[in-house]
Design a protein around this motif. Structure first.
Motif, mmCIF file in Angstrom:
data_model
loop_
_atom_site.group_PDB
_atom_site.id
_atom_site.type_symbol
_atom_site.label_atom_id
_atom_site.label_comp_id
_atom_site.label_asym_id
_atom_site.label_seq_id
_atom_site.Cartn_x
_atom_site.Cartn_y
_atom_site.Cartn_z
ATOM 1 N N PHE A 1 0.295 7.251 -0.411
ATOM 2 C CA PHE A 1 0.910 5.902 -1.060
ATOM 3 C C PHE A 1 1.689 5.690 -0.674
ATOM 4 N N ARG A 2 2.617 4.713 0.143
ATOM 5 C CA ARG A 2 3.793 5.079 1.993
ATOM 6 C C ARG A 2 5.194 3.839 0.725
ATOM 7 N N VAL A 3 6.234 4.483 1.235
ATOM 8 C CA VAL A 3 7.235 3.431 1.080
ATOM 9 C C VAL A 3 7.088 2.265 1.636
ATOM 10 N N GLY A 4 6.848 0.497 0.647
ATOM 11 C CA GLY A 4 6.195 0.330 1.709
ATOM 12 C C GLY A 4 5.052 -0.415 1.398
ATOM 13 N N ASP A 5 4.384 -0.049 0.607
ATOM 14 C CA ASP A 5 3.270 -0.007 -0.208
ATOM 15 C C ASP A 5 3.593 -0.740 -1.434
ATOM 16 N N SER A 6 2.484 -1.314 -2.085
ATOM 17 C CA SER A 6 2.795 -1.702 -3.390
ATOM 18 C C SER A 6 2.256 -1.764 -3.826
ATOM 19 N N LEU A 7 2.240 -1.644 -5.482
ATOM 20 C CA LEU A 7 0.552 -1.268 -6.260
ATOM 21 C C LEU A 7 0.206 -2.847 -7.573
ATOM 22 N N LEU A 8 -0.427 -2.908 -7.460
ATOM 23 C CA LEU A 8 -0.738 -4.069 -8.095
ATOM 24 C C LEU A 8 -1.747 -3.568 -9.491
ATOM 25 N N PHE A 9 -0.983 -3.839 -10.981
ATOM 26 C CA PHE A 9 -1.854 -3.409 -11.765
ATOM 27 C C PHE A 9 -2.652 -4.929 -12.594
ATOM 28 N N ASN A 10 -3.562 -4.788 -12.779
ATOM 29 C CA ASN A 10 -4.474 -5.630 -13.068
ATOM 30 C C ASN A 10 -5.185 -5.294 -15.108
ATOM 31 N N TYR A 11 -4.536 -6.640 -15.333
ATOM 32 C CA TYR A 11 -5.017 -6.380 -16.853
ATOM 33 C C TYR A 11 -4.837 -7.507 -17.943
ATOM 34 N N ALA B 1 4.428 1.745 9.645
ATOM 35 C CA ALA B 1 4.881 0.113 9.934
ATOM 36 C C ALA B 1 3.589 -0.554 8.800
ATOM 37 N N LEU B 2 2.301 0.009 8.675
ATOM 38 C CA LEU B 2 1.438 -1.147 7.909
ATOM 39 C C LEU B 2 1.479 -0.771 6.164
ATOM 40 N N ALA B 3 1.812 -2.321 5.397
ATOM 41 C CA ALA B 3 2.582 -1.414 4.466
ATOM 42 C C ALA B 3 0.507 -1.841 3.856
ATOM 43 N N THR B 4 0.121 -1.095 2.759
ATOM 44 C CA THR B 4 -0.860 -1.155 1.677
ATOM 45 C C THR B 4 -0.821 -2.037 0.413
ATOM 46 N N GLN B 5 -1.674 -2.776 -0.361
ATOM 47 C CA GLN B 5 -1.266 -3.083 -1.844
ATOM 48 C C GLN B 5 -2.545 -2.245 -2.167
ATOM 49 N N TRP B 6 -1.957 -1.577 -3.534
ATOM 50 C CA TRP B 6 -3.295 -0.483 -3.966
ATOM 51 C C TRP B 6 -3.643 -1.638 -5.359
ATOM 52 N N THR B 7 -4.705 -1.506 -5.643
ATOM 53 C CA THR B 7 -4.562 -2.611 -6.828
ATOM 54 C C THR B 7 -5.388 -0.835 -7.714
#
Ligand SMILES: *[C@@H]1O[C@H](CO)[C@@H](O)[C@H](O)[C@H]1NC(C)=O
Ligand SMILES: *[C@@H]1O[C@H](CO)[C@@H](O)[C@H](O)[C@H]1NC(C)=O
Ligand SMILES: [Cu+2]
Length: 107
Positions: free
Chosen positions: A48-58, A20-26
């Motif tokens: 990591f789970r489906v629904g999560d997202s990855l944040l690429f910072n640069y 249920a709970l999505a995470t955004q991973w930096t």
């Protein structure tokens, strides 16, 4: 080239079925998306789970992000530039389970 491979920013991870709970991973946390950083180590204890997202910072222009398959990841093949994500804050949703590979095409 092995030497080139070692300094590229690369990350592979496994996405598991959603909860249920999505995470955004930096990616890389405060280090962001850079060289000389071990993203294998960053990813290894995370779930990591489906629904999560990855944040690429640069910094724009210093790096970019390509989603690639295992073949290109292992061979360190950089896709054509028009396929790059290059905003400096790229968010990539994990939409399907399985192993994911990301690679930087600059520096
Ligand atoms: C990166 O981290 C992984 C997992 O901790 C480790 O197995 C690997 O040796 C590290 N790679 C480098 C180049 O330090
Ligand atoms: C990996 O991606 C490349 C470039 O898009 C493609 O040419 C190749 O066929 C793909 N390989 C697999 C195993 O999907
Ligand atoms: Cu880079």
């Amino acid at each position: 080239m092995a030497s080139q491979f070692a300094i590229l920013a690369i990350v592979a991870l496994v996405a598991l079925p959603s909860v249920a709970l999505a995470t955004q991973w930096t990616v890389g946390d405060d280090n962001g998306w850079t060289i000389y950083y071990n993203y294998t180590d960053w990813a290894k204890d995370k779930v990591f789970r489906v629904g999560d997202s990855l944040l690429f910072n640069y910094q724009v222009g210093n790096h970019n992000v390509f989603k690639v398959n295992m073949t290109d990841f292992q061979a360190c093949n950089i896709p054509p530039a028009y396929e790059a994500l290059a905003t400096g804050h790229d968010v990539i949703p994990l939409t399907a389970p399985g192993v994911k590979w990301y690679i930087c095409g600059i520096g």
